[in-house]
Design a protein around this motif. Structure first.
Motif, PDB file in Angstrom:
ATOM      1  N   GLN A 189       0.819  -1.203   0.000  1.00 22.91           N
ATOM      2  CA  GLN A 189       0.000   0.000   0.000  1.00 22.91           C
ATOM      3  C   GLN A 189       0.859   1.261   0.000  1.00 22.91           C
ATOM      4  O   GLN A 189       0.530   2.257  -0.635  1.00 22.91           O
ATOM      5  CB  GLN A 189      -0.926   0.003   1.221  1.00 22.91           C
ATOM      6  N   GLU A 190       1.986   1.222   0.707  1.00 23.54           N
ATOM      7  CA  GLU A 190       2.821   2.428   0.766  1.00 23.54           C
ATOM      8  C   GLU A 190       3.518   2.697  -0.569  1.00 23.54           C
ATOM      9  O   GLU A 190       3.879   3.829  -0.853  1.00 23.54           O
ATOM     10  CB  GLU A 190       3.840   2.314   1.889  1.00 23.54           C
ATOM     11  N   ARG A 203       9.943  14.398   2.708  1.00 24.72           N
ATOM     12  CA  ARG A 203      10.042  15.388   3.785  1.00 24.72           C
ATOM     13  C   ARG A 203      10.719  14.812   5.013  1.00 24.72           C
ATOM     14  O   ARG A 203      11.419  15.513   5.739  1.00 24.72           O
ATOM     15  CB  ARG A 203       8.645  15.893   4.152  1.00 24.72           C
ATOM     16  N   LEU A 204      10.520  13.535   5.261  1.00 30.97           N
ATOM     17  CA  LEU A 204      11.099  12.894   6.435  1.00 30.97           C
ATOM     18  C   LEU A 204      12.388  12.153   6.127  1.00 30.97           C
ATOM     19  O   LEU A 204      12.910  11.418   6.965  1.00 30.97           O
ATOM     20  CB  LEU A 204      10.091  11.920   7.044  1.00 30.97           C
ATOM     21  N   GLY A 205      12.897  12.334   4.914  1.00 32.83           N
ATOM     22  CA  GLY A 205      14.135  11.678   4.533  1.00 32.83           C
ATOM     23  C   GLY A 205      13.988  10.217   4.180  1.00 32.83           C
ATOM     24  O   GLY A 205      14.993   9.509   4.061  1.00 32.83           O
ATOM     25  N   GLY A 206      12.773   9.743   4.022  1.00 31.30           N
ATOM     26  CA  GLY A 206      12.558   8.343   3.689  1.00 31.30           C
ATOM     27  C   GLY A 206      12.654   8.090   2.189  1.00 31.30           C
ATOM     28  O   GLY A 206      12.357   8.964   1.384  1.00 31.30           O
ATOM     29  N   LYS A 207      13.079   6.927   1.863  1.00 30.21           N
ATOM     30  CA  LYS A 207      13.185   6.517   0.459  1.00 30.21           C
ATOM     31  C   LYS A 207      12.325   5.284   0.241  1.00 30.21           C
ATOM     32  O   LYS A 207      12.378   4.337   1.021  1.00 30.21           O
ATOM     33  CB  LYS A 207      14.643   6.207   0.088  1.00 30.21           C
ATOM     34  N   ILE A 208      11.557   5.357  -0.800  1.00 31.67           N
ATOM     35  CA  ILE A 208      10.704   4.219  -1.120  1.00 31.67           C
ATOM     36  C   ILE A 208      11.558   3.068  -1.623  1.00 31.67           C
ATOM     37  O   ILE A 208      12.592   3.282  -2.279  1.00 31.67           O
ATOM     38  CB  ILE A 208       9.650   4.615  -2.192  1.00 31.67           C
ATOM     39  N   PRO A 209      11.206   1.833  -1.331  1.00 33.68           N
ATOM     40  CA  PRO A 209      11.976   0.700  -1.883  1.00 33.68           C
ATOM     41  C   PRO A 209      11.992   0.739  -3.405  1.00 33.68           C
ATOM     42  O   PRO A 209      10.986   1.011  -4.048  1.00 33.68           O
ATOM     43  CB  PRO A 209      11.210  -0.516  -1.362  1.00 33.68           C
ATOM     44  N   LYS A 210      13.151   0.468  -3.964  1.00 30.95           N
ATOM     45  CA  LYS A 210      13.274   0.489  -5.428  1.00 30.95           C
ATOM     46  C   LYS A 210      12.645  -0.719  -6.086  1.00 30.95           C
ATOM     47  O   LYS A 210      12.297  -0.664  -7.267  1.00 30.95           O
ATOM     48  CB  LYS A 210      14.753   0.582  -5.825  1.00 30.95           C
TER      49      LYS A 210
END
Length: 657
Positions: A189-190, A203-210
């Motif tokens: 879902q994310e 904004r929070l410095g997170g990176k989505i899995p590639k």
């Protein structure tokens, strides 16, 4: 909707230049080349065919002159043509004959000489320049295809990506169409949220899995889940199979990987779905020196594109495989496929939801219960359940019904699990009776084993390779089995063989229990060698490992055991199987009257439900208006004489039972 998802307008080739269908343009070019070659051949071979008339030999021509049947003649350097008195045209090849003119004068034949005109300067230039023009045209065509890129199927397109972009105009799939795999859906879902709003995570410095690797058995819905991600996010969705990368020529697969990522960059954010990635992502060097260089180069290029010097932002790789154990470790490290999402076979609640999704488009009768169907289909994948609903609808349509009833679902389930009914199969009365007692033996033992699952159906109608069956339905999905249930299953599996021996004698035992013996032996072997359920062997694993082998070498070390331990294991397996045989013999000997009642009922009705069997054992009658009048059944526990009269269903029992 992005402009990238629009279909090409009619009359355009989709490549941005020129109009018309590319296939038609290529066809016209090749037709022009073939016509030019035909014209070139005709120019050099057309003068002899230009002269009309029937071809005759020169000697025949002289004979006709002597006969006086030649009217006129035209003489040229290459051919002699003329007309006979009958008006027929003729032609012949000339020879050096100085007497011909004298003969023609003597016979009064009018003749003329045709002067040969040399070809014009333009024809000479055409003859000399035509091969060069043909070569120039072919070179121009090839260069033009190279400049355009040629497409994946063009003349120079073997290095182009074969990925297809699916739009959401038709056949849009969302998470509402995916049921039974809630955990996998929530985990992805994310990914959808990132594609909808990338700044939320940045904004929070997170990176989505590639990358996300979908792992599961065939038919569990991996491809459908990937399409649902694209449908929910509303982004372009590229799909390609892992086998589309690998070709005979080294370097083609790597070129296709580069081109696929170039296309994806133009449509970012987007999803690239690689189905059956194990075709290209297998462990490098696993072939013991016989690896495919093309496949390994393709894998290397894929690794670089996913996480190399150049970052591919906005491109999410979703891959599916049934064999995660054979994938290269570099493909599964963080930064590439960061997540492994397991898409399992659905449990009973998941099967209910999947059935409800597929039943939306099917008109159902009021008696259809999705929970009962789900209970009777343990281990079914989403594709299996979709096929089950489709088979039930086809059967109802074949019968001319307007609604699909529970009977069609039961029939479809039996057909999917065991094959179609073989009612045309000719069985003798003795074979039918033995089958009835065999299945009745399974059912009676199952009824009197407390740990056994409840009976759903018993039938003696042949299906597939089985002459009959007793189907038991668990109340819920089981993820582990207890010792008491294993012993109960062993006794139930031996019930058919014991019933044959008790009723027909030791010498009349048939081969119908081969599948039961195979199941019992495998279960006993697992109890001894895997699950530590033998007191003499102890809690030690002696089972052979189930690993992939390359050129005869197993991926795991084989089990080492002494000859004494192997003999002990074999003795324990035999003891456990014979224990199930003794339990079945004890139950059937004690309830021999119930065995006769149930076998007679099977011979009468061929198929009995679990409720029908309970009524028989309780001494109640069966009321089946469609199959016969109500039958009175003696209560269970009554004595049954050794030499029985014809049974209550009109079926004579075997003497000496």
């Amino acid at each position: 909707m992005n402009d990238d998802n629009k279909q090409p307008a009619p009359g355009s080739d989709g490549n941005g230049g020129g109009g018309g269908n590319p296939w038609m343009k290529s066809l016209l070019i090749w037709v022009g080349i073939l016509l030019s070659l035909a014209l070139f051949v005709t120019m050099f071979d057309g003068r002899s065919s230009a002269a009309g008339g029937n071809a005759i030999q020169y000697s025949s021509f002289l004979d006709k002159v002597d006969e006086g049947t030649v009217k006129d003649v035209t003489i040229s350097r290459d051919v002699i043509t003329g007309t006979l008195s009958s008006g027929e045209k003729f032609r012949t090849a000339p020879v050096q004959d100085p007497t011909l003119i004298g003969k023609l004068r003597e016979k009064g034949v009018s003749f003329t000489a045709k002067a040969e005109e040399g070809p014009s300067i333009w024809m000479v230039l055409l003859y000399q320049s035509l091969p060069f023009l043909l070569f120039l045209g072919i070179a121009f065509f090839v260069l033009r295809q190279m400049q355009k890129g040629g497409g994946a199927n063009g003349a120079m397109g073997f290095g182009k990506s074969r990925a297809k972009m699916l739009t959401q105009k038709e056949g849009r799939v969302t998470f509402d169409d995916v049921a039974g795999i809630d955990e996998a859906r929530e985990e992805l879902q994310e990914v959808v949220e990132f594609l909808k709003d990338p700044t939320k995570f940045a904004r929070l410095g997170g990176k989505i899995p590639k990358g996300a690797l979908l792992v599961g058995s065939p038919g569990t819905g991996k491809t459908l889940l990937a399409r649902a991600i694209a449908g929910e996010a509303g982004v372009p969705f590229f799909t390609i199979s892992g086998s589309d990368f690998v070709e005979m020529f080294v370097g083609v697969g790597a070129s296709r990987v580069r081109d696929m990522f170039e296309q994806a960059k133009k449509s970012a954010p987007c999803i690239v779905f690689i189905d059956e990635i194990d075709a290209v992502g297998r462990h490098r060097g696993a072939g013991l020196g016989n690896g495919n260089d093309e496949r390994e180069q393709t894998l290397n290029q894929l690794l670089v594109e996913m996480d190399g010097f150049e970052a591919n932002e906005g491109i999410i790789i979703v891959a599916a495989t049934n064999r995660p154990d054979v994938l290269d470790p570099a493909l599964l490290r963080p930064g590439r496929f960061d997540r492994q999402v397991v898409v399992p076979r659905p449990d009973i609640e998941g099967r209910i939801k999947i059935l409800e999704v597929h039943m939306k488009k099917t008109p159902l009768a009021p008696d259809v219960d999705a929970r009962v169907i789900a209970r009777g289909t343990p281990g079914f994948s989403g594709a299996d359940l979709a096929n089950l609903v489709n088979e039930a609808a086809l059967m109802a349509a074949r019968k001319g019904k307007r609604l699909v009833a529970m009977s069609e679902f039961e029939e479809a389930k039996d057909k999917v699990m065991m094959g179609a009914e073989r009612r045309s199969m000719v069985m003798t009365e003795d074979e039918k009776r033995m089958t009835a007692y065999h299945e009745a033996g399974h059912a009676i033992v199952a009824l009197h084993e407390p740990a056994s699952d409840p009976i759903h159906k018993a039938t003696i109608i042949p299906r597939g390779r089985a002459l009959g069956m007793v189907m038991r339905l668990p109340e819920r999905d089981s993820y582990s089995y207890h010792r008491d249930k294993m012993y109960a299953n062993l006794a139930v599996s031996m019930g058919g063989r014991v019933a044959e021996e008790l009723i027909f004698g030791y010498d009349k035992v048939s081969s119908g229990a081969s599948g039961d013996i195979q199941y019992a032996t495998g279960l006993a072997r697992d109890m001894v060698t895997r699950w530590g359920m033998s007191d003499k062997v102890g809690p030690v694993e002696y089972a052979q490992p189930e690993g992939e082998s390359f050129l005869g070498y197993s991926a795991s070390q084989p089990v080492r055991m002494s000859n004494k331990m192997a003999e002990l294991i074999d003795a324990e397996i035999k003891s456990i199987v014979e224990g199930g045989l003794d339990r079945a013999r004890h139950v059937l000997t004690e309830h021999i009257d119930q065995l006769h009642l149930l076998a007679d009922a099977l011979l009468e009705y061929e198929t009995l439900s679990g409720d029908d069997i309970k009524k028989l054992i309780a001494g109640e009658g069966l009321d089946r208006e469609s199959q016969g009048p109500k039958v009175s059944i003696p209560k269970a526990g009554t004595s049954v004489p050794k030499t029985r009269r014809p049974g209550p269903f009109g079926n004579p029992a075997p003497a000496g039972a």
